[in-house]
Design an enzyme around this catalytic site. Structure first.
Site, mmCIF file in Angstrom:
data_model
loop_
_atom_site.group_PDB
_atom_site.id
_atom_site.type_symbol
_atom_site.label_atom_id
_atom_site.label_comp_id
_atom_site.label_asym_id
_atom_site.label_seq_id
_atom_site.Cartn_x
_atom_site.Cartn_y
_atom_site.Cartn_z
ATOM 1 N N LYS A 69 30.857 26.984 43.288
ATOM 2 C CA LYS A 69 31.197 26.013 42.238
ATOM 3 C C LYS A 69 32.563 25.349 42.461
ATOM 4 O O LYS A 69 32.759 24.198 42.092
ATOM 5 C CB LYS A 69 31.149 26.685 40.859
ATOM 6 C CG LYS A 69 29.728 27.025 40.412
ATOM 7 C CD LYS A 69 29.699 27.605 39.016
ATOM 8 C CE LYS A 69 28.261 27.903 38.599
ATOM 9 N NZ LYS A 69 28.160 28.421 37.235
ATOM 10 N N VAL A 157 46.257 37.566 30.509
ATOM 11 C CA VAL A 157 46.527 36.679 29.376
ATOM 12 C C VAL A 157 47.055 35.318 29.832
ATOM 13 O O VAL A 157 46.830 34.301 29.162
ATOM 14 C CB VAL A 157 47.540 37.332 28.400
ATOM 15 C CG1 VAL A 157 47.693 36.497 27.142
ATOM 16 C CG2 VAL A 157 47.092 38.726 28.032
HETATM 17 P P1 NDP Z 1 34.364 34.339 36.910
HETATM 18 O O1 NDP Z 1 34.411 35.247 38.097
HETATM 19 O O2 NDP Z 1 34.836 32.944 37.047
HETATM 20 O O3 NDP Z 1 35.248 34.989 35.713
HETATM 21 C C1 NDP Z 1 35.109 36.335 35.402
HETATM 22 C C2 NDP Z 1 35.860 36.640 34.119
HETATM 23 O O4 NDP Z 1 35.462 37.955 33.700
HETATM 24 C C3 NDP Z 1 37.382 36.672 34.238
HETATM 25 O O5 NDP Z 1 37.921 36.124 33.066
HETATM 26 C C4 NDP Z 1 37.713 38.179 34.345
HETATM 27 O O6 NDP Z 1 38.954 38.509 33.784
HETATM 28 C C5 NDP Z 1 36.620 38.748 33.474
HETATM 29 N N1 NDP Z 1 36.260 40.145 33.766
HETATM 30 C C6 NDP Z 1 35.607 40.618 34.857
HETATM 31 N N2 NDP Z 1 35.374 41.946 34.735
HETATM 32 C C7 NDP Z 1 35.888 42.320 33.522
HETATM 33 C C8 NDP Z 1 35.968 43.546 32.832
HETATM 34 N N3 NDP Z 1 35.456 44.673 33.336
HETATM 35 N N4 NDP Z 1 36.553 43.554 31.608
HETATM 36 C C9 NDP Z 1 37.058 42.411 31.072
HETATM 37 N N5 NDP Z 1 37.018 41.216 31.703
HETATM 38 C C10 NDP Z 1 36.448 41.172 32.912
HETATM 39 O O7 NDP Z 1 32.871 34.412 36.390
HETATM 40 P P2 NDP Z 1 32.040 33.250 35.644
HETATM 41 O O8 NDP Z 1 32.889 32.702 34.577
HETATM 42 O O9 NDP Z 1 31.454 32.328 36.636
HETATM 43 O O10 NDP Z 1 30.785 34.072 35.021
HETATM 44 C C11 NDP Z 1 30.968 34.903 33.876
HETATM 45 C C12 NDP Z 1 29.603 35.406 33.385
HETATM 46 O O11 NDP Z 1 28.812 34.306 32.946
HETATM 47 C C13 NDP Z 1 28.756 36.126 34.445
HETATM 48 O O12 NDP Z 1 28.098 37.206 33.815
HETATM 49 C C14 NDP Z 1 27.741 35.078 34.856
HETATM 50 O O13 NDP Z 1 26.533 35.647 35.347
HETATM 51 C C15 NDP Z 1 27.517 34.389 33.520
HETATM 52 N N6 NDP Z 1 27.000 33.003 33.635
HETATM 53 C C16 NDP Z 1 25.811 32.704 32.993
HETATM 54 C C17 NDP Z 1 25.298 31.448 33.040
HETATM 55 C C18 NDP Z 1 24.003 31.150 32.330
HETATM 56 O O14 NDP Z 1 23.444 30.055 32.548
HETATM 57 N N7 NDP Z 1 23.518 32.019 31.466
HETATM 58 C C19 NDP Z 1 25.973 30.355 33.774
HETATM 59 C C20 NDP Z 1 27.238 30.739 34.359
HETATM 60 C C21 NDP Z 1 27.725 32.043 34.305
HETATM 61 P P3 NDP Z 1 40.357 38.389 34.597
HETATM 62 O O15 NDP Z 1 40.667 36.926 34.659
HETATM 63 O O16 NDP Z 1 41.335 39.131 33.762
HETATM 64 O O17 NDP Z 1 40.117 38.991 35.955
#
Ligand code: NDP
Length: 277
Positions: A69, A157
């Protein structure tokens, strides 16, 4: 010639997009094919080369999924405001040798909540967990739905604060850490936009943020009752949902953008839904 579309990702075996767009094309009688492409992770220019080869072969549009992306964002000639803010692109249209880029994830999410679940966000308290690509894509569409207040909580944060600084003028958006949530009362809608559920983890969200009359929405889909949805259920939340509707709605937005006709989504969502229990 039949118009060509595709989704690109790596891995791509799990994708539902060819099925979804195939059903849309059948319903709206569009002469098109939609395939899945496993993009190469290396070398660095492989993604751009694959996209250009697809365009040269007559490709009209592409969906983009993980991990491309950001690369799609980088190669675009033109980006929508939503894509700019998300810093990520999930749909491209190829027009007169140019790559026009969009991000429909957030609008698909809002449509699923407001239209399919029948839960207007206007005047509601909304909490988003996570500040990654999906959360960023959701911010403008969420603020356009005019919630009374929106809070974005993230482990890191600084990421949430940077977003609040960027779009804070568009609506009542506040960023915080998970520890701050204890004192913030109940939310009408809690959205898990972290990727924690993909590894069976639970973001450190206190159960007291949930409201029994409210909604808990998990962006991941097909994973049944994730730890987040289980926590919400145990807190007495009446409406819990996963992201299958968002997946189909963002696809419908892209289809409409490409073909100029809006497909029906209900039957497709029903077909892809995996029961939570
Ligand atoms: P990113 O990798 O861009 O972001 C991940 C986020 O999750 C970050 O904010 C990270 O926090 C946080 N995170 C990861 N692990 C943990 C944890 N154990 N506890 C708390 N926070 C955590 O992922 P995306 O934004 O691309 O995707 C997020 C979710 O959305 C996924 O499950 C994906 O499958 C889903 N999704 C679903 C779609 C749909 O059409 N239904 C479309 C797009 C995504 P930090 O910044 O602190 O590391």
């Amino acid at each position: 010639m039949t118009d060509q579309y595709a989704v690109i990702g790596n891995p791509i075996g799990h994708t539902k997009s060819p099925l979804i767009h195939g059903l849309f094309a059948e319903e709206t009688q569009q002469d098109m094919v939609y395939t899945a492409i496993e993009g190469l992770l290396e070398p660095d220019e492989a993604f751009a080369d694959t996209v250009r080869a697809f365009v040269a072969a007559g490709g009209k549009g592409m969906n983009v999924t993980a991990p491309f992306k950001l690369k799609a964002f980088a190669i675009a000639d033109e980006r929508s405001e939503r894509a700019e803010l998300a810093g990520a692109v999930n749909a491209m249209k190829f027009e007169d040798g140019r790559i026009v880029a969009e991000n429909f994830d957030g609008i698909g999410l809002v449509r699923d909540i407001e239209v399919n679940l029948g839960l207007p966000m206007a005047g509601k308290r909304v909490l988003i967990l996570g500040a990654g690509g999906a959360a960023r894509g959701a911010l403008l569409p969420f603020l356009s739905a005019r919630p009374a207040e929106m809070v974005i909580a993230n482990r890191d944060v600084t990421k949430g604060r940077a977003l609040a600084a960027k779009v804070g003028a568009r609506g009542p958006l506040l960023a915080c850490g998970y520890g701050d949530l204890e004192a913030m009362g109940r939310f009408d809608l809690v959205v898990n936009a972290t990727s924690a559920s993909l590894t069976g983890e639970l973001p450190p969200v206190p159960p007291r943020v949930f409201s029994p009359e409210g909604t808990a929405y998990e962006l991941a889909y097909g994973k049944r009752l994730t730890p987040f949805l289980r926590l919400a259920r145990n807190a007495g939340v009446r409406t819990v949902a996963d992201g299958v509707g968002m997946l189909v709605e963002q696809a419908a937005e892209a289809f409409d953008w490409w073909r100029g006709v809006r497909p029906q989504t209900r039957a497709v969502i029903d077909r892809l839904t995996v029961a939570l229990d």
